[in-house]
Structure formats: structure tokens, C-alpha cells
Design a protein around this motif. Structure first.
Motif, mmCIF file in Angstrom:
data_model
loop_
_atom_site.group_PDB
_atom_site.id
_atom_site.type_symbol
_atom_site.label_atom_id
_atom_site.label_comp_id
_atom_site.label_asym_id
_atom_site.label_seq_id
_atom_site.Cartn_x
_atom_site.Cartn_y
_atom_site.Cartn_z
ATOM 1 N N UNK A 117 -102.514 66.713 -69.643
ATOM 2 C CA UNK A 117 -102.806 67.300 -70.954
ATOM 3 C C UNK A 117 -102.071 66.566 -72.071
ATOM 4 N N UNK A 118 -100.851 66.077 -71.791
ATOM 5 C CA UNK A 118 -100.104 65.346 -72.823
ATOM 6 C C UNK A 118 -100.794 64.030 -73.181
ATOM 7 N N UNK A 119 -101.281 63.296 -72.187
ATOM 8 C CA UNK A 119 -102.001 62.045 -72.470
ATOM 9 C C UNK A 119 -103.361 62.327 -73.115
ATOM 10 N N UNK A 120 -103.999 63.400 -72.698
ATOM 11 C CA UNK A 120 -105.273 63.790 -73.313
ATOM 12 C C UNK A 120 -105.048 64.101 -74.797
ATOM 13 N N UNK A 121 -103.971 64.857 -75.082
ATOM 14 C CA UNK A 121 -103.643 65.163 -76.471
ATOM 15 C C UNK A 121 -103.354 63.884 -77.260
ATOM 16 N N UNK A 122 -102.675 62.927 -76.640
ATOM 17 C CA UNK A 122 -102.371 61.651 -77.295
ATOM 18 C C UNK A 122 -103.659 60.929 -77.692
ATOM 19 N N UNK A 123 -104.589 60.884 -76.762
ATOM 20 C CA UNK A 123 -105.858 60.194 -77.039
ATOM 21 C C UNK A 123 -106.603 60.900 -78.170
ATOM 22 N N UNK A 124 -106.699 62.217 -78.103
ATOM 23 C CA UNK A 124 -107.475 62.929 -79.106
ATOM 24 C C UNK A 124 -106.767 63.005 -80.461
ATOM 25 N N UNK A 125 -105.444 62.928 -80.485
ATOM 26 C CA UNK A 125 -104.768 62.874 -81.781
ATOM 27 C C UNK A 125 -105.027 61.527 -82.442
ATOM 28 N N UNK A 126 -105.033 60.455 -81.645
ATOM 29 C CA UNK A 126 -105.394 59.139 -82.172
ATOM 30 C C UNK A 126 -106.828 59.176 -82.689
ATOM 31 N N UNK A 127 -107.712 59.770 -81.911
ATOM 32 C CA UNK A 127 -109.120 59.859 -82.271
ATOM 33 C C UNK A 127 -109.317 60.631 -83.579
ATOM 34 N N UNK A 128 -108.604 61.741 -83.726
ATOM 35 C CA UNK A 128 -108.813 62.577 -84.909
ATOM 36 C C UNK A 128 -108.236 61.952 -86.180
ATOM 37 N N UNK A 129 -107.414 60.917 -86.043
ATOM 38 C CA UNK A 129 -106.819 60.267 -87.206
ATOM 39 C C UNK A 129 -107.678 59.195 -87.841
ATOM 40 N N UNK A 130 -108.848 58.941 -87.276
ATOM 41 C CA UNK A 130 -109.693 57.874 -87.801
ATOM 42 C C UNK A 130 -110.989 58.371 -88.412
ATOM 43 N N UNK A 131 -111.701 57.444 -89.012
ATOM 44 C CA UNK A 131 -113.035 57.728 -89.578
ATOM 45 C C UNK A 131 -114.050 57.719 -88.447
ATOM 46 N N UNK A 132 -114.868 58.750 -88.360
ATOM 47 C CA UNK A 132 -115.812 58.907 -87.257
ATOM 48 C C UNK A 132 -117.184 58.344 -87.620
ATOM 49 N N UNK A 133 -117.760 57.608 -86.665
ATOM 50 C CA UNK A 133 -119.133 57.105 -86.818
ATOM 51 C C UNK A 133 -119.898 57.365 -85.525
ATOM 52 N N UNK A 134 -121.212 57.525 -85.653
ATOM 53 C CA UNK A 134 -122.106 57.680 -84.504
ATOM 54 C C UNK A 134 -123.135 56.560 -84.577
ATOM 55 N N UNK A 135 -122.901 55.494 -83.807
ATOM 56 C CA UNK A 135 -123.810 54.340 -83.910
ATOM 57 C C UNK A 135 -125.175 54.611 -83.274
ATOM 58 N N UNK A 136 -126.220 54.419 -84.082
ATOM 59 C CA UNK A 136 -127.600 54.545 -83.609
ATOM 60 C C UNK A 136 -128.442 53.467 -84.280
ATOM 61 N N UNK A 137 -129.158 52.714 -83.470
ATOM 62 C CA UNK A 137 -130.023 51.653 -83.989
ATOM 63 C C UNK A 137 -131.293 51.637 -83.142
#
Length: 186
Positions: A117-137
Motif C-alpha cells: 500500500x505504501x508503494x501504491x500510494x507513492x505511485x498514485x501521489x506521483x500520478x496525481x501531481x501531474x497534468x492528465x491526458x487521455x491519448x486517442x487517435x
């Protein structure tokens, strides 16, 4: 696990697979330079900010192309303004922590570990700190990329522009052909 393997798995099982990818923001010149400097201070010399940027753009393009081939893939990127060095891959069963070079040692943390859970939280805290995009082409296929037509290159430029990721016209071919390489580590 790579995107092609996840694509194949989604097609074989007929299920939705949600993929969240945290990567460095390719528009952040400081982060691109810091990453290239780090890589050049290790065994993997020859890195430039432009190479780092091309790899990230290529990964984003790859996600859009593989989603076309397996519509049940749900892929989202977070573009981080911060530099980090470890790769954290999270699944429902295990977290894999690796370095940046192919063949680096891997730390596997099973779901039953108190560290999961600690590593999962680390990954998702990094994830939540950035600009989100959903690539579709829509319409673009892997087969279109090794030798992209002018129409394909125009589509790629518009795709990145729509995501708010400016790409110079002369770099579109590099991104497309880089993505088509067999050893993409996305």
C-alpha cells in the motif's frame, strides 16, 4: 508489462484493462535536461533532452495506437513536473520497482506485504501531481508508423496539438518511427 502484451490480454480475455502511466512532462525543459543528465552519468550515455522528449511522445503515441487495436484498454497519462528515477508498475497482485535501464534489478512487492500500500500510494501521489491526458487517435495503426505517410504525420501533429503537447513538424516522423521499434519499453 508492455502495452502490446496488455493489448493482447484485453483482446484475448474480452475485458477492460485500465492503465495509468505517470511519466515526465515532455514540455518541461528543466525535467528533460535533468533526466538526460542523470542518464548520461550512468552506463547509458548519449542522452539529450530531445531524446527523452521523443521517447515520451512516442510512448503517448503508442498508447493511442494500441487503444485503437483494443478499444477496451483505458489509458491515461499523468505528465509530471518533477524528476524521479524509479519505475513503479502497479497491478492488483504485485508492485514492481525497477531502475531506468533494461536489465536493472527489480523489487517485487506482493499484495500481502505491508509495503504494498505504501508503494501504491507513492505511485498514485506521483500520478496525481501531474497534468492528465487521455491519448486517442482513431484510425492510426502500428503498421502506419515505420514509414508514415504525410497524412499520418499530419494526424500525429494534430493529435499532439490537441493534447496540448506541441510537436515540431520535423519531429513527427522521429516520434512515429521510434514508436514502431520492437524494443519500446512502454
Amino acid at each position: 508489462m508492455t502495452l502490446p502484451a496488455l493489448r493482447d490480454n484485453a483482446l484475448r480475455r474480452g475485458t477492460t484493462i485500465r492503465i495509468t502511466i505517470a511519466t515526465l512532462d515532455p514540455t518541461n525543459d528543466w525535467v528533460m535536461k535533468a533526466y538526460a543528465d542523470f542518464r548520461n552519468n550512468r552506463a547509458s550515455a548519449g542522452w539529450t533532452p530531445e531524446r527523452a522528449r521523443t521517447e515520451i511522445y512516442s510512448s503517448i503515441l503508442a498508447a493511442a495506437v494500441y487503444k485503437n487495436e483494443a478499444p477496451r484498454l483505458e489509458i491515461e497519462f499523468s505528465l509530471s513536473p518533477s524528476l524521479w528515477l524509479l519505475s513503479i508498475d502497479v497491478s492488483d497482485r504485485v508492485i514492481l520497482v525497477t531502475g531506468q535501464n533494461r536489465g536493472d534489478s527489480c523489487l517485487a512487492i506482493g499484495r500481502e506485504s505491508e509495503l504494498y500500500q505504501q508503494w501504491r500510494d507513492e505511485m498514485y501521489s506521483t500520478y496525481s501531481g501531474g497534468r492528465t491526458i487521455k491519448p486517442m487517435l482513431p484510425g492510426l495503426r502500428v503498421a502506419d508508423l515505420p514509414e508514415p505517410s504525410e497524412e499520418t504525420l499530419t494526424s500525429i501533429l494534430a493529435f499532439f496539438s490537441d493534447l496540448g503537447l506541441p510537436l515540431e513538424q520535423d519531429k513527427a516522423r522521429d516520434v512515429a518511427t521510434y514508436m514502431a521499434r520492437s524494443h519500446n519499453y512502454v
